[in-house]
Design a protein around this motif. Structure first.
Motif, mmCIF file in Angstrom:
data_model
loop_
_atom_site.group_PDB
_atom_site.id
_atom_site.type_symbol
_atom_site.label_atom_id
_atom_site.label_comp_id
_atom_site.label_asym_id
_atom_site.label_seq_id
_atom_site.Cartn_x
_atom_site.Cartn_y
_atom_site.Cartn_z
ATOM 1 N N ARG A 36 0.844 -1.201 0.000
ATOM 2 C CA ARG A 36 0.000 0.000 0.000
ATOM 3 C C ARG A 36 0.876 1.248 0.000
ATOM 4 N NH1 ARG A 36 -2.731 -3.376 3.638
ATOM 5 N NH2 ARG A 36 -1.711 -2.382 5.417
ATOM 6 N N ALA A 37 0.418 2.269 -0.718
ATOM 7 C CA ALA A 37 1.161 3.523 -0.758
ATOM 8 C C ALA A 37 1.296 4.093 0.646
ATOM 9 C CB ALA A 37 0.454 4.520 -1.673
ATOM 10 N N GLN A 38 2.393 4.789 0.876
ATOM 11 C CA GLN A 38 2.670 5.371 2.188
ATOM 12 C C GLN A 38 2.738 6.891 2.090
ATOM 13 O OE1 GLN A 38 3.155 3.246 5.200
ATOM 14 N NE2 GLN A 38 2.017 2.128 3.607
ATOM 15 N N ALA A 39 2.133 7.542 3.097
ATOM 16 C CA ALA A 39 2.152 8.995 3.167
ATOM 17 C C ALA A 39 2.876 9.432 4.426
ATOM 18 C CB ALA A 39 0.729 9.554 3.156
ATOM 19 N N ALA A 40 3.475 10.614 4.368
ATOM 20 C CA ALA A 40 4.197 11.156 5.519
ATOM 21 C C ALA A 40 3.204 11.609 6.582
ATOM 22 C CB ALA A 40 5.065 12.331 5.088
ATOM 23 N N THR A 41 3.507 11.302 7.818
ATOM 24 C CA THR A 41 2.664 11.739 8.933
ATOM 25 C C THR A 41 3.186 13.022 9.566
ATOM 26 O OG1 THR A 41 3.926 10.332 10.439
ATOM 27 C CG2 THR A 41 1.958 9.377 9.438
ATOM 28 N N VAL A 42 4.413 13.400 9.245
ATOM 29 C CA VAL A 42 5.008 14.627 9.777
ATOM 30 C C VAL A 42 5.788 15.315 8.665
ATOM 31 C CG1 VAL A 42 5.217 13.731 12.140
ATOM 32 C CG2 VAL A 42 7.114 13.423 10.525
ATOM 33 N N ASP A 43 6.083 16.585 8.881
ATOM 34 C CA ASP A 43 6.980 17.283 7.966
ATOM 35 C C ASP A 43 8.400 16.764 8.156
ATOM 36 O OD1 ASP A 43 5.093 18.995 6.857
ATOM 37 O OD2 ASP A 43 5.394 20.553 8.376
ATOM 38 N N ALA A 44 9.174 16.797 7.078
ATOM 39 C CA ALA A 44 10.604 16.501 7.186
ATOM 40 C C ALA A 44 11.367 17.581 6.417
ATOM 41 C CB ALA A 44 10.926 15.123 6.640
ATOM 42 N N PRO A 45 12.238 18.304 7.109
ATOM 43 C CA PRO A 45 12.472 18.247 8.545
ATOM 44 C C PRO A 45 11.280 18.815 9.318
ATOM 45 C CG PRO A 45 13.710 20.053 7.569
ATOM 46 C CD PRO A 45 13.106 19.298 6.438
ATOM 47 N N PRO A 46 11.148 18.434 10.594
ATOM 48 C CA PRO A 46 9.976 18.874 11.363
ATOM 49 C C PRO A 46 10.042 20.345 11.775
ATOM 50 C CG PRO A 46 11.422 17.516 12.703
ATOM 51 C CD PRO A 46 11.941 17.438 11.315
ATOM 52 N N LEU A 47 11.235 20.924 11.823
ATOM 53 C CA LEU A 47 11.417 22.323 12.200
ATOM 54 C C LEU A 47 12.440 22.961 11.273
ATOM 55 C CD1 LEU A 47 11.800 21.878 16.090
ATOM 56 C CD2 LEU A 47 9.784 22.806 14.914
ATOM 57 N N ASP A 48 12.391 24.298 11.163
ATOM 58 C CA ASP A 48 13.486 24.984 10.494
ATOM 59 C C ASP A 48 14.775 24.671 11.245
ATOM 60 O OD1 ASP A 48 11.521 26.114 8.963
ATOM 61 O OD2 ASP A 48 11.778 28.166 9.700
ATOM 62 N N ARG A 132 14.186 24.635 5.688
ATOM 63 C CA ARG A 132 12.847 24.929 6.172
ATOM 64 C C ARG A 132 12.068 23.661 6.527
ATOM 65 N NH1 ARG A 132 13.138 30.032 7.839
ATOM 66 N NH2 ARG A 132 13.845 31.451 6.183
ATOM 67 N N ALA A 133 11.197 23.786 7.499
ATOM 68 C CA ALA A 133 10.327 22.667 7.880
ATOM 69 C C ALA A 133 9.516 22.221 6.664
ATOM 70 C CB ALA A 133 9.405 23.093 9.017
ATOM 71 N N GLY A 134 9.492 20.927 6.412
ATOM 72 C CA GLY A 134 8.730 20.385 5.290
ATOM 73 C C GLY A 134 9.351 20.606 3.941
ATOM 74 N N SER A 135 10.579 21.123 3.886
ATOM 75 C CA SER A 135 11.208 21.377 2.585
ATOM 76 C C SER A 135 11.554 20.089 1.854
ATOM 77 C CB SER A 135 12.457 22.236 2.763
ATOM 78 O OG SER A 135 13.395 21.599 3.625
ATOM 79 N N ASP A 136 11.752 18.992 2.587
ATOM 80 C CA ASP A 136 11.988 17.689 1.955
ATOM 81 C C ASP A 136 10.666 16.976 1.727
ATOM 82 O OD1 ASP A 136 12.984 15.306 1.013
ATOM 83 O OD2 ASP A 136 13.854 14.657 2.902
ATOM 84 N N ILE A 137 9.874 16.845 2.774
ATOM 85 C CA ILE A 137 8.599 16.120 2.700
ATOM 86 C C ILE A 137 7.563 16.897 3.485
ATOM 87 C CG2 ILE A 137 7.404 13.954 3.161
ATOM 88 C CD1 ILE A 137 10.234 12.671 3.346
ATOM 89 N N SER A 141 1.818 14.054 2.294
ATOM 90 C CA SER A 141 2.179 13.762 0.912
ATOM 91 C C SER A 141 2.599 12.301 0.770
ATOM 92 C CB SER A 141 3.317 14.678 0.451
ATOM 93 O OG SER A 141 4.480 14.465 1.227
ATOM 94 N N GLU A 142 2.339 11.730 -0.418
ATOM 95 C CA GLU A 142 2.741 10.341 -0.675
ATOM 96 C C GLU A 142 4.247 10.279 -0.838
ATOM 97 O OE1 GLU A 142 2.320 7.276 -4.313
ATOM 98 O OE2 GLU A 142 0.394 7.843 -3.402
ATOM 99 N N ILE A 143 4.870 9.357 -0.128
ATOM 100 C CA ILE A 143 6.322 9.222 -0.229
ATOM 101 C C ILE A 143 6.737 7.947 -0.957
ATOM 102 C CG2 ILE A 143 6.789 10.620 1.811
ATOM 103 C CD1 ILE A 143 7.308 7.927 3.311
ATOM 104 N N VAL A 161 10.107 9.866 8.336
ATOM 105 C CA VAL A 161 8.834 10.475 8.714
ATOM 106 C C VAL A 161 8.118 9.643 9.774
ATOM 107 C CG1 VAL A 161 8.536 11.737 6.555
ATOM 108 C CG2 VAL A 161 7.695 9.387 6.731
ATOM 109 N N GLY A 162 8.878 8.773 10.432
ATOM 110 C CA GLY A 162 8.359 8.084 11.602
ATOM 111 C C GLY A 162 7.562 6.829 11.353
#
Length: 401
Positions: A36-48, A132-137, A141-143, A161-162
């Protein structure tokens, strides 16, 4: 004879992907097929955070070169600083969160360090060296798509993304057997007329590299009744039966007849060189129809037909989304002036000049050619190759995984 493309199309159309899904720890999921497709549960990186070691500061506090600022705090990765007071800088290290009030990082090599202060020898711009927070993922979003055969970088992305567990299809169970009274195992005496069973080592290793559960049923005598018994045993509780040898037209070649008696034969001869005799059908066992592929006994024929026909079938049965390997157009540094009615796969090796060289002996029993080569030249039927022509090259690095 079927063309290569017709044979491959029939194989792929017949493929039934496994449906059982199992949750595996992400740490153990590399090599498996994602169900099954996987989605991120958090931003990566989580903080600036800081992209390098240096000083976090406000750009407005550095109006000119050699501006001197007191260092108000020290922030390392894994800790969180306090709001940056105006007119100060924070000593910061790679990966550490950017404190509120800072809008740039100046790398330490552009600073002159004092006991409790720093001289900034660079005019920064807003955002310099800040990830920046979320600049990678971005969260949500689907990863990873379903059908991805998980590589180390894929499991690393999931971990970033945990995601602690991944849903994967169960491994395919493949029974392998080898026909031929002449076969011996390494370490055994080799009487006149006998040969060592290299295909047993070849197929077991190829299947293992593709993530299959290999069930080696050993050698089968050149006898119709023995071949029928072996096929029935192989079909029990397996997803695919793979045999080597016994698919030609000799009096001691019994796989074709055994398949017709124990199930159904769908195709036999393919316009491919090496590897024309290849049996494909189903063995009926306990109300199930288990696919069977009978590969040629010549070792290079066995290798080529496995890589070009069996591998895509196995991948599709595993639930893999993309099953056709990439090909690269390279310059032929050889002549091949013998057109053949069959599609040919020539053992070849890429060279440092951007071309491809050909092994001089392309006979189907010359296994050393496959060791010398690092791929196959895919030559269409009825064509010749002149030095300097562009040819399709299939690297083993793509075919063996």
């Amino acid at each position: 004879m079927l063309t290569f493309d017709e044979a491959l199309s029939r194989l792929l159309d017949s493929a039934q992907a496994v449906s059982e899904v199992r949750a595996l720890p992400t740490l153990a999921a590399a090599g498996r097929v994602l169900a099954r497709a996987q989605a991120a549960t958090v931003d990566a990186p989580p903080l600036d955070n800081a992209a390098m070691d240096g000083y976090a500061l406000a750009v407005a506090d550095v109006p000119q070169l050699a501006s001197c600022l007191p260092v108000s705090q020290r922030i390392v990765a894994g800790s969180v600083g306090t709001r940056l007071q105006p007119g100060t800088a924070a000593r910061i290290f790679t990966g550490a969160p950017i404190p509120a009030g800072a809008d740039a990082v100046v790398m330490q090599e552009l600073c002159q360090h004092g006991a409790d202060s720093v001289m900034i020898n660079h005019l920064p711009r807003v955002g310099d060296h800040i990830r920046r927070a979320g600049s990678d993922i971005a969260a949500g979003s689907e990863i990873l798509p379903a059908g991805q055969r998980l590589r180390p970088q894929d499991t690393a992305l999931a971990a970033s993304v945990g995601i602690a567990e991944l849903p994967v299809f169960r491994r395919l169970r493949v029974a392998v057997l080898f026909t031929g009274d002449e076969l011996r195992m390494p370490g055994e005496a080799l009487p006149p007329g006998a040969i060592y069973n290299s295909n047993r080592f070849l197929l077991s290793a190829l299947l293992d590299r593709l993530g299959c559960v290999v069930r080696d049923l050993g050698q089968v005598a050149d006898d119709l009744a023995a071949t029928r018994r072996a096929l029935r045993e192989a079909a029990h509780d397996n997803d695919l039966v793979l045999s080597s040898g016994g698919v030609s037209v000799g009096e001691e070649d019994h796989v074709k007849a055994a398949v017709e008696l124990e199930g159904q034969l769908e195709m036999w001869k393919i316009a491919i060189k090496p590897g024309k005799p290849l049996a494909f059908g189903q063995i009926t066992s306990l109300g199930r129809e288990v696919p069977l592929i009978g590969l040629p006994g010549n070792p290079v024929s066995c290798l080529v037909t496995f890589l070009t026909l069996v591998r895509p079938l196995l991948l599709k049965m595993q639930g893999v989304r993309e099953v056709i390997p990439p090909a690269y157009l390279l310059r032929a540094d050889f002549d091949w002036l013998r057109p053949d009615a069959r599609r040919e796969f020539l053992r070849a090796r890429s060279n440092i000049d951007g071309g491809v060289d050909l092994f001089p002996n392309q006979a189907s029993g010359v296994l050393s050619s496959a060791v010398w080569a690092d791929g196959l030249v895919d030559k269409p039927a009825q064509q010749v190759i002149h030095r300097g022509d562009r040819v399709r090259f299939l690297p083993f690095s793509a075919l063996l995984n």
